[in-house]
Structures are given as structure tokens and as C-alpha cells.
Design a protein around this motif. Structure first.
Motif, PDB file in Angstrom:
ATOM      1  N   LYS A 120     -21.240  43.634  16.265  1.00  0.00           N
ATOM      2  CA  LYS A 120     -19.831  43.847  16.605  1.00  0.00           C
ATOM      3  C   LYS A 120     -19.287  42.677  17.437  1.00  0.00           C
ATOM      4  O   LYS A 120     -18.171  42.211  17.215  1.00  0.00           O
ATOM      5  N   GLU A 121     -20.076  42.192  18.379  1.00  0.00           N
ATOM      6  CA  GLU A 121     -19.673  41.033  19.191  1.00  0.00           C
ATOM      7  C   GLU A 121     -19.524  39.787  18.322  1.00  0.00           C
ATOM      8  O   GLU A 121     -18.578  39.017  18.479  1.00  0.00           O
ATOM      9  N   ALA A 122     -20.471  39.573  17.420  1.00  0.00           N
ATOM     10  CA  ALA A 122     -20.436  38.394  16.552  1.00  0.00           C
ATOM     11  C   ALA A 122     -19.198  38.411  15.668  1.00  0.00           C
ATOM     12  O   ALA A 122     -18.526  37.380  15.510  1.00  0.00           O
ATOM     13  N   LEU A 123     -18.887  39.561  15.099  1.00  0.00           N
ATOM     14  CA  LEU A 123     -17.683  39.672  14.264  1.00  0.00           C
ATOM     15  C   LEU A 123     -16.423  39.406  15.071  1.00  0.00           C
ATOM     16  O   LEU A 123     -15.503  38.726  14.600  1.00  0.00           O
ATOM     17  N   ALA A 124     -16.367  39.919  16.291  1.00  0.00           N
ATOM     18  CA  ALA A 124     -15.200  39.685  17.148  1.00  0.00           C
ATOM     19  C   ALA A 124     -15.031  38.191  17.432  1.00  0.00           C
ATOM     20  O   ALA A 124     -13.916  37.668  17.384  1.00  0.00           O
ATOM     21  N   CYS A 135     -16.078  35.703  15.553  1.00  0.00           N
ATOM     22  CA  CYS A 135     -15.669  35.043  14.308  1.00  0.00           C
ATOM     23  C   CYS A 135     -14.190  35.260  14.021  1.00  0.00           C
ATOM     24  O   CYS A 135     -13.469  34.313  13.708  1.00  0.00           O
ATOM     25  N   PHE A 136     -13.727  36.497  14.113  1.00  0.00           N
ATOM     26  CA  PHE A 136     -12.323  36.779  13.826  1.00  0.00           C
ATOM     27  C   PHE A 136     -11.402  36.119  14.844  1.00  0.00           C
ATOM     28  O   PHE A 136     -10.386  35.537  14.479  1.00  0.00           O
ATOM     29  N   THR A 137     -11.747  36.180  16.112  1.00  0.00           N
ATOM     30  CA  THR A 137     -10.916  35.584  17.156  1.00  0.00           C
ATOM     31  C   THR A 137     -10.790  34.083  16.957  1.00  0.00           C
ATOM     32  O   THR A 137      -9.693  33.531  17.021  1.00  0.00           O
ATOM     33  N   ASN A 138     -11.889  33.419  16.696  1.00  0.00           N
ATOM     34  CA  ASN A 138     -11.850  31.971  16.540  1.00  0.00           C
ATOM     35  C   ASN A 138     -11.251  31.542  15.222  1.00  0.00           C
ATOM     36  O   ASN A 138     -10.644  30.493  15.135  1.00  0.00           O
ATOM     37  N   ARG A 139     -11.364  32.344  14.206  1.00  0.00           N
ATOM     38  CA  ARG A 139     -10.712  32.053  12.928  1.00  0.00           C
ATOM     39  C   ARG A 139      -9.200  32.087  13.103  1.00  0.00           C
ATOM     40  O   ARG A 139      -8.483  31.238  12.605  1.00  0.00           O
ATOM     41  N   LEU A 140      -8.727  33.078  13.848  1.00  0.00           N
ATOM     42  CA  LEU A 140      -7.289  33.191  14.078  1.00  0.00           C
ATOM     43  C   LEU A 140      -6.776  32.056  14.965  1.00  0.00           C
ATOM     44  O   LEU A 140      -5.688  31.556  14.768  1.00  0.00           O
ATOM     45  N   LYS A 141      -7.573  31.635  15.950  1.00  0.00           N
ATOM     46  CA  LYS A 141      -7.169  30.548  16.846  1.00  0.00           C
ATOM     47  C   LYS A 141      -7.018  29.233  16.102  1.00  0.00           C
ATOM     48  O   LYS A 141      -6.184  28.416  16.441  1.00  0.00           O
ATOM     49  N   THR A 142      -7.849  29.014  15.090  1.00  0.00           N
ATOM     50  CA  THR A 142      -7.788  27.749  14.355  1.00  0.00           C
ATOM     51  C   THR A 142      -6.663  27.730  13.341  1.00  0.00           C
ATOM     52  O   THR A 142      -6.358  26.694  12.777  1.00  0.00           O
ATOM     53  N   GLY A 143      -6.076  28.904  13.078  1.00  0.00           N
ATOM     54  CA  GLY A 143      -4.989  28.969  12.120  1.00  0.00           C
ATOM     55  C   GLY A 143      -5.460  28.994  10.687  1.00  0.00           C
ATOM     56  O   GLY A 143      -4.682  28.862   9.760  1.00  0.00           O
ATOM     57  N   ALA A 144      -6.770  29.153  10.483  1.00  0.00           N
ATOM     58  CA  ALA A 144      -7.309  29.195   9.124  1.00  0.00           C
ATOM     59  C   ALA A 144      -6.878  30.483   8.450  1.00  0.00           C
ATOM     60  O   ALA A 144      -6.782  31.527   9.069  1.00  0.00           O
ATOM     61  N   ASP A 145      -6.601  30.384   7.162  1.00  0.00           N
ATOM     62  CA  ASP A 145      -6.210  31.561   6.406  1.00  0.00           C
ATOM     63  C   ASP A 145      -7.421  32.433   6.146  1.00  0.00           C
ATOM     64  O   ASP A 145      -8.487  31.937   5.783  1.00  0.00           O
ATOM     65  N   LEU A 146      -7.256  33.724   6.335  1.00  0.00           N
ATOM     66  CA  LEU A 146      -8.302  34.665   5.986  1.00  0.00           C
ATOM     67  C   LEU A 146      -8.229  34.908   4.497  1.00  0.00           C
ATOM     68  O   LEU A 146      -7.151  34.905   3.911  1.00  0.00           O
ATOM     69  N   PRO A 147      -9.375  35.117   3.837  1.00  0.00           N
ATOM     70  CA  PRO A 147      -9.336  35.364   2.400  1.00  0.00           C
ATOM     71  C   PRO A 147      -8.579  36.647   2.096  1.00  0.00           C
ATOM     72  O   PRO A 147      -8.686  37.630   2.812  1.00  0.00           O
TER      73      PRO A 147
END
Length: 89
Positions: free
Chosen positions: A60-64, A66-78
Motif C-alpha cells: 500500500k505504501e509503495a503504490l501511494a 508511485c501514484f503520488t510521484n507519477r502525478l507530480k511529474t505530470g505523466a499521463d496515467l494509462p
């Protein structure tokens, strides 16, 4: 990049070596080390010892992270099939 370790009595030398090799080969990639059988209180200590960008002891921590840093970079989620208007037939 996510490295997974399932040894609760982990010697951090191997993890530190893997992180160092990945940094040499992949440059700016963020590295998360998952120490799945370790005590949750050890995450900061393990991160410092391995020099990974992020560490987690629970999925659960690892997923959080990943999602937090993906959003910070502005990368599009699939997009999911529902979001694209496709059906699951």
C-alpha cells in the motif's frame, strides 16, 4: 523502477549495489526499494542505507509513492478501457 526484497534479515549491501548499478545505467530514474518482510519502522533506515529514492515495507505504501510521484511529474496515467470508451466483451 521498483526493487523487491523478501528477506527480513537483509544485508543492505546487495540492495545498495543494485541501486548504484541502476543509477549508472538508467540515469534519472526514480528507484523504489520494497522491503516486504521488514519492520515498517525500518523504512527510513533502509532507504538511507541503500540510497534508494523511496522505500516501502508494505505494498500500500509503495503504490501511494508511485501514484503520488507519477502525478507530480505530470505523466499521463494509462487510460482504462472504460475511459477510452471500449467495452470488456
Amino acid at each position: 523502477m521498483c526493487l523487491s526484497y523478501f528477506d527480513a534479515d537483509l544485508s543492505t549491501a546487495g540492495a545498495r549495489f543494485a541501486v548504484r548499478r541502476l543509477r549508472r545505467r538508467l540515469g534519472e530514474v526514480k528507484i523504489l526499494a520494497g522491503f516486504w518482510l521488514s519492520d515498517p519502522g525500518q523504512a527510513n533506515e533502509l532507504c538511507a542505507a541503500t540510497k534508494a529514492d523511496f522505500c516501502a515495507t508494505r505494498l500500500k505504501e509503495a503504490l501511494a509513492v508511485c501514484f503520488t510521484n507519477r502525478l507530480k511529474t505530470g505523466a499521463d496515467l494509462p487510460a482504462t478501457t472504460e475511459a477510452r470508451g471500449e467495452s470488456n466483451r
